[in-house]
Design an enzyme around this catalytic site. Structure first.
Site, PDB file in Angstrom:
ATOM      1  NE  ARG A   1      -3.255   0.293   3.135  1.00  0.00           N
ATOM      2  CZ  ARG A   1      -4.445   0.765   2.810  1.00  0.00           C
ATOM      3  NH1 ARG A   1      -5.224   0.096   2.002  1.00  0.00           N
ATOM      4  NH2 ARG A   1      -4.862   1.907   3.324  1.00  0.00           N
TER       5      ARG A   1
ATOM      6  NE  ARG B   1       6.215   8.971  -4.372  1.00  0.00           N
ATOM      7  CZ  ARG B   1       5.370   9.345  -3.416  1.00  0.00           C
ATOM      8  NH1 ARG B   1       5.776  10.100  -2.411  1.00  0.00           N
ATOM      9  NH2 ARG B   1       4.110   8.966  -3.445  1.00  0.00           N
TER      10      ARG B   1
ATOM     11  NE  ARG C   1      -4.045  -5.878  15.931  1.00  0.00           N
ATOM     12  CZ  ARG C   1      -3.792  -6.220  17.150  1.00  0.00           C
ATOM     13  NH1 ARG C   1      -4.470  -7.166  17.741  1.00  0.00           N
ATOM     14  NH2 ARG C   1      -2.847  -5.607  17.831  1.00  0.00           N
TER      15      ARG C   1
ATOM     16  NE  ARG D   1      -2.850   5.768  12.318  1.00  0.00           N
ATOM     17  CZ  ARG D   1      -3.278   5.420  11.112  1.00  0.00           C
ATOM     18  NH1 ARG D   1      -2.586   5.687  10.045  1.00  0.00           N
ATOM     19  NH2 ARG D   1      -4.438   4.795  10.967  1.00  0.00           N
TER      20      ARG D   1
ATOM     21  CD  GLU E   1      -5.069   5.096  14.693  1.00  0.00           C
ATOM     22  OE1 GLU E   1      -5.281   6.288  14.401  1.00  0.00           O
ATOM     23  OE2 GLU E   1      -4.875   4.219  13.851  1.00  0.00           O
TER      24      GLU E   1
ATOM     25  CE1 TYR F   1      -6.290  -1.005   5.137  1.00  0.00           C
ATOM     26  CE2 TYR F   1      -4.767  -2.840   5.274  1.00  0.00           C
ATOM     27  CZ  TYR F   1      -5.116  -1.556   5.612  1.00  0.00           C
ATOM     28  OH  TYR F   1      -4.279  -0.825   6.424  1.00  0.00           O
TER      29      TYR F   1
ATOM     30  CG  ASP G   1      -7.767   3.168   0.972  1.00  0.00           C
ATOM     31  OD1 ASP G   1      -7.696   3.082   2.203  1.00  0.00           O
ATOM     32  OD2 ASP G   1      -6.793   3.033   0.228  1.00  0.00           O
TER      33      ASP G   1
HETATM   34  P1  FAD Z   1     -18.411   1.566   7.824  1.00  0.00           P
HETATM   35  O1  FAD Z   1     -17.935   2.944   7.816  1.00  0.00           O
HETATM   36  O2  FAD Z   1     -17.827   0.598   8.819  1.00  0.00           O
HETATM   37  O3  FAD Z   1     -19.996   1.586   8.018  1.00  0.00           O
HETATM   38  C1  FAD Z   1     -20.730   0.464   8.389  1.00  0.00           C
HETATM   39  C2  FAD Z   1     -21.880   0.944   9.262  1.00  0.00           C
HETATM   40  O4  FAD Z   1     -22.750  -0.163   9.501  1.00  0.00           O
HETATM   41  C3  FAD Z   1     -21.418   1.442  10.630  1.00  0.00           C
HETATM   42  O5  FAD Z   1     -21.889   2.743  10.862  1.00  0.00           O
HETATM   43  C4  FAD Z   1     -22.013   0.429  11.603  1.00  0.00           C
HETATM   44  O6  FAD Z   1     -22.406   1.024  12.819  1.00  0.00           O
HETATM   45  C5  FAD Z   1     -23.213  -0.081  10.839  1.00  0.00           C
HETATM   46  N1  FAD Z   1     -23.634  -1.416  11.253  1.00  0.00           N
HETATM   47  C6  FAD Z   1     -22.881  -2.529  11.303  1.00  0.00           C
HETATM   48  N2  FAD Z   1     -23.617  -3.554  11.776  1.00  0.00           N
HETATM   49  C7  FAD Z   1     -24.857  -3.067  12.021  1.00  0.00           C
HETATM   50  C8  FAD Z   1     -26.058  -3.653  12.530  1.00  0.00           C
HETATM   51  N3  FAD Z   1     -26.119  -4.932  12.916  1.00  0.00           N
HETATM   52  N4  FAD Z   1     -27.145  -2.856  12.654  1.00  0.00           N
HETATM   53  C9  FAD Z   1     -27.092  -1.547  12.311  1.00  0.00           C
HETATM   54  N5  FAD Z   1     -25.986  -0.948  11.841  1.00  0.00           N
HETATM   55  C10 FAD Z   1     -24.885  -1.717  11.685  1.00  0.00           C
HETATM   56  N6  FAD Z   1      -9.907   5.130   3.869  1.00  0.00           N
HETATM   57  C11 FAD Z   1      -9.329   6.078   3.102  1.00  0.00           C
HETATM   58  O7  FAD Z   1      -9.670   6.229   1.931  1.00  0.00           O
HETATM   59  N7  FAD Z   1      -8.371   6.924   3.636  1.00  0.00           N
HETATM   60  C12 FAD Z   1      -7.975   6.838   4.928  1.00  0.00           C
HETATM   61  O8  FAD Z   1      -7.113   7.617   5.363  1.00  0.00           O
HETATM   62  C13 FAD Z   1      -8.557   5.839   5.742  1.00  0.00           C
HETATM   63  N8  FAD Z   1      -8.184   5.724   7.029  1.00  0.00           N
HETATM   64  C14 FAD Z   1      -8.759   4.758   7.807  1.00  0.00           C
HETATM   65  C15 FAD Z   1      -8.373   4.659   9.136  1.00  0.00           C
HETATM   66  C16 FAD Z   1      -8.943   3.694   9.948  1.00  0.00           C
HETATM   67  C17 FAD Z   1      -8.509   3.598  11.374  1.00  0.00           C
HETATM   68  C18 FAD Z   1      -9.927   2.807   9.420  1.00  0.00           C
HETATM   69  C19 FAD Z   1     -10.555   1.766  10.288  1.00  0.00           C
HETATM   70  C20 FAD Z   1     -10.333   2.914   8.111  1.00  0.00           C
HETATM   71  C21 FAD Z   1      -9.752   3.869   7.275  1.00  0.00           C
HETATM   72  N9  FAD Z   1     -10.141   4.021   5.948  1.00  0.00           N
HETATM   73  C22 FAD Z   1      -9.550   4.980   5.167  1.00  0.00           C
HETATM   74  C23 FAD Z   1     -11.176   3.139   5.351  1.00  0.00           C
HETATM   75  C24 FAD Z   1     -12.577   3.744   5.426  1.00  0.00           C
HETATM   76  O9  FAD Z   1     -12.930   3.958   6.773  1.00  0.00           O
HETATM   77  C25 FAD Z   1     -13.571   2.782   4.782  1.00  0.00           C
HETATM   78  O10 FAD Z   1     -13.200   2.453   3.467  1.00  0.00           O
HETATM   79  C26 FAD Z   1     -15.018   3.269   4.746  1.00  0.00           C
HETATM   80  O11 FAD Z   1     -15.345   4.146   5.771  1.00  0.00           O
HETATM   81  C27 FAD Z   1     -15.924   2.066   4.802  1.00  0.00           C
HETATM   82  O12 FAD Z   1     -17.277   2.419   4.678  1.00  0.00           O
HETATM   83  P2  FAD Z   1     -18.377   1.316   4.893  1.00  0.00           P
HETATM   84  O13 FAD Z   1     -19.698   1.955   4.666  1.00  0.00           O
HETATM   85  O14 FAD Z   1     -18.054   0.083   4.131  1.00  0.00           O
HETATM   86  O15 FAD Z   1     -18.218   0.834   6.417  1.00  0.00           O
HETATM   87  N1  UDP Z   2       3.420   0.700   7.931  1.00  0.00           N
HETATM   88  C1  UDP Z   2       4.654   0.643   8.542  1.00  0.00           C
HETATM   89  N2  UDP Z   2       5.194   1.774   9.067  1.00  0.00           N
HETATM   90  C2  UDP Z   2       4.557   2.968   9.020  1.00  0.00           C
HETATM   91  C3  UDP Z   2       3.290   3.031   8.393  1.00  0.00           C
HETATM   92  C4  UDP Z   2       2.745   1.876   7.868  1.00  0.00           C
HETATM   93  O1  UDP Z   2       5.246  -0.415   8.614  1.00  0.00           O
HETATM   94  O2  UDP Z   2       5.104   3.958   9.533  1.00  0.00           O
HETATM   95  C5  UDP Z   2       2.844  -0.556   7.390  1.00  0.00           C
HETATM   96  C6  UDP Z   2       1.961  -1.266   8.414  1.00  0.00           C
HETATM   97  O3  UDP Z   2       2.122  -2.653   8.242  1.00  0.00           O
HETATM   98  C7  UDP Z   2       0.579  -0.842   8.005  1.00  0.00           C
HETATM   99  C8  UDP Z   2       0.717  -0.817   6.483  1.00  0.00           C
HETATM  100  O4  UDP Z   2       2.037  -0.301   6.268  1.00  0.00           O
HETATM  101  O5  UDP Z   2      -0.410  -1.745   8.447  1.00  0.00           O
HETATM  102  C9  UDP Z   2      -0.293   0.021   5.754  1.00  0.00           C
HETATM  103  O6  UDP Z   2      -0.217   1.343   6.233  1.00  0.00           O
HETATM  104  P1  UDP Z   2      -1.373   2.398   6.018  1.00  0.00           P
HETATM  105  O7  UDP Z   2      -0.876   3.710   6.466  1.00  0.00           O
HETATM  106  O8  UDP Z   2      -1.863   2.260   4.616  1.00  0.00           O
HETATM  107  O9  UDP Z   2      -2.474   1.859   7.034  1.00  0.00           O
HETATM  108  P2  UDP Z   2      -3.924   2.440   7.419  1.00  0.00           P
HETATM  109  O10 UDP Z   2      -3.992   3.862   6.966  1.00  0.00           O
HETATM  110  O11 UDP Z   2      -4.906   1.556   6.710  1.00  0.00           O
HETATM  111  O12 UDP Z   2      -3.969   2.287   8.894  1.00  0.00           O
END
Ligand code: FAD
Ligand code: UDP
Length: 371
Positions: free
Chosen positions: A173, A177, A250, A281, A301, A349, A351
């Protein structure tokens, strides 16, 4: 009595895009979510003027112009570019892996010098032709120093297991570069919605009926009976009552802290890549929107095992879990009145831009089939 065409379980990005598009196509929809807010994991809480990313830092990025135009039609995006800093035992490095990182690690000043250094670092691992896990993949990509200082500790904290047991694709991911470019993403478009992600979700759900605080499984029969079709965006294994066993995820634990200073770390994201520090982080939220407030809010976090008491943030897509998911997927394919979508139901996974893309395609297919 079927009052709705679609009952949508989950007001995250998948559910919200689906609801918006189906309403636009003239269908009646009801969205329910067990949380007390819309937005799923992109939800932000405004605390004393700062949008706090309650479920982890979210930076929007895509190379798909249609998706970029789509999100910008609901809210304007700012010019934020993610350029995290890594702190390893008190020393700071630029991420992703680029000339600034290589200069700091080895003093190399040109791409040629950096490439030669990395070749030397990788030599030991030239026997690895097809990396089987994250450790092998990282060593083949960048060699030992980068792996040990910037990857191993972070990765093993994040995933709670040795890097030899984590799928290789996860480290791919990150860009690698040979320019002095600290942009964490390679995508054409990037930014944060001006005023926060809630604006995007509010725009999508404008005019859509939403009921919050409703767990689908507690009212399954009633909710299913009021709509022709169900769109389910929760965990796929939960939908089938864990019949084949539990999929692994996780989780994370967030510690938010408000400080009476203007700037804590000078950057939105600082990663702590050594194993000994328990968090991965620190996020300083104001920097996502170039905030000028006199206070600041930071979030540490902490990675966490997933259990029934916390949130399933990351699917663990190793072979064992992927095989189990395929079994659930087979069951899902047999459900004629339920559609599955989003990060939890697809166990991917994804985005944000991926989720929006899949939701738009799903709606298009359904609408096209009707015509
Ligand atoms: P979700 O946002 O999980 O929505 C699912 C919803 O369903 C939730 O609100 C939940 O409450 C509801 N639900 C589940 N079960 C039930 C039930 N039984 N009854 C009623 N409601 C229910 N993507 C990026 O592009 N850039 C980023 O920088 C980025 N950072 C991230 C950082 C973290 C820590 C995480 C966890 C994800 C990150 N993502 C990022 C990914 C991004 O969050 C997801 O791609 C996106 O939000 C997923 O949307 P979704 O609708 O599939 O799921
Ligand atoms: N990662 C790492 N060091 C860093 C940042 C990321 O080793 O400083 C690795 C780690 O395994 C992580 C993966 O790269 O799970 C993907 O990172 P990303 O930032 O895409 O994770 P997310 O935003 O989904 O938490």
């Amino acid at each position: 009595m079927k009052k709705y065409d679609f009952l949508i379980v989950g007001a995250g990005l998948f559910g919200s895009v689906f609801a918006h598009e189906m309403s636009k196509a003239g269908k009646s929809v009801l969205v329910v979510d067990k949380r007390d807010h819309i937005g799923g994991n992109v939800f932000c809480e405004n605390i004393n003027g700062i949008n706090v990313h309650k479920y982890g830092a979210h930076i929007f990025h895509t190379s798909n112009k249609e998706i970029w135009d789509y999100v910008n039609s609901f809210v304007e995006f700012n010019r934020y570019t993610n350029s995290p800093i890594a702190n390893f035992k008190g020393e700071l490095f630029n991420l992703p892996f680029n000339m600034n990182t290589f200069y700091k690690l080895w003093g190399v000043k040109t791409p040629e010098e950096a490439k030669a250094k990395i070749e030397e670092q990788k030599k030991e691992y030239s026997h690895i032709k097809e990396p089987k896990n994250l450790e092998e993949q990282a060593l083949v990509l960048g060699g030992k120093d980068i792996y040990e200082k910037l990857i191993k500790g972070y990765t093993e904290k994040q995933w709670g297991r040795p890097a030899t047991q984590i799928p290789a694709f996860i480290i791919r991911r990150l860009p690698f570069r040979f320019t002095f470019d600290n942009n964490y993403f390679n995508d054409t478009y990037q930014g944060i919605p001006k005023g926060g992600y809630n604006k995007l979700i509010e725009g999508l759900l404008d005019g859509v009926e939403v009921n919050l605080g409703i767990n689908f499984f507690e009212e399954k029969e009633k909710l299913t009976s009021i709509a022709h079709k169900v769109v389910y965006t929760g965990k796929i294994d939960e939908f089938f009552e864990y019949k084949y066993g539990k999929l692994e995820y996780r989780s994370l634990h967030f510690e938010h802290e408000e400080l009476d200073i203007q700037d804590f770390q000078g950057n939105a994201v600082v990663n702590y890549t050594e194993k000994e520090i328990p968090f991965t982080r620190i996020i300083e939220h104001k920097h996502f929107e170039f905030g000028k407030q006199s206070n600041t809010i930071i979030t540490r976090e902490y990675p966490h095992e997933f259990s029934k008491d916390n949130e399933p943030y990351y699917p663990l897509n190793d072979d064992k879990n992927q095989t189990l998911f395929e079994k659930y997927k087979e069951l899902a394919n047999k459900e004629s009145n339920v559609l599955f979508g989003g990060r939890l139901a697809d166990y991917k996974y994804y985005d944000m831009h991926n989720v929006i893309d899949v939701a738009l395609q799903t709606v298009k297919k359904l609408v096209d089939n009707e015509e």
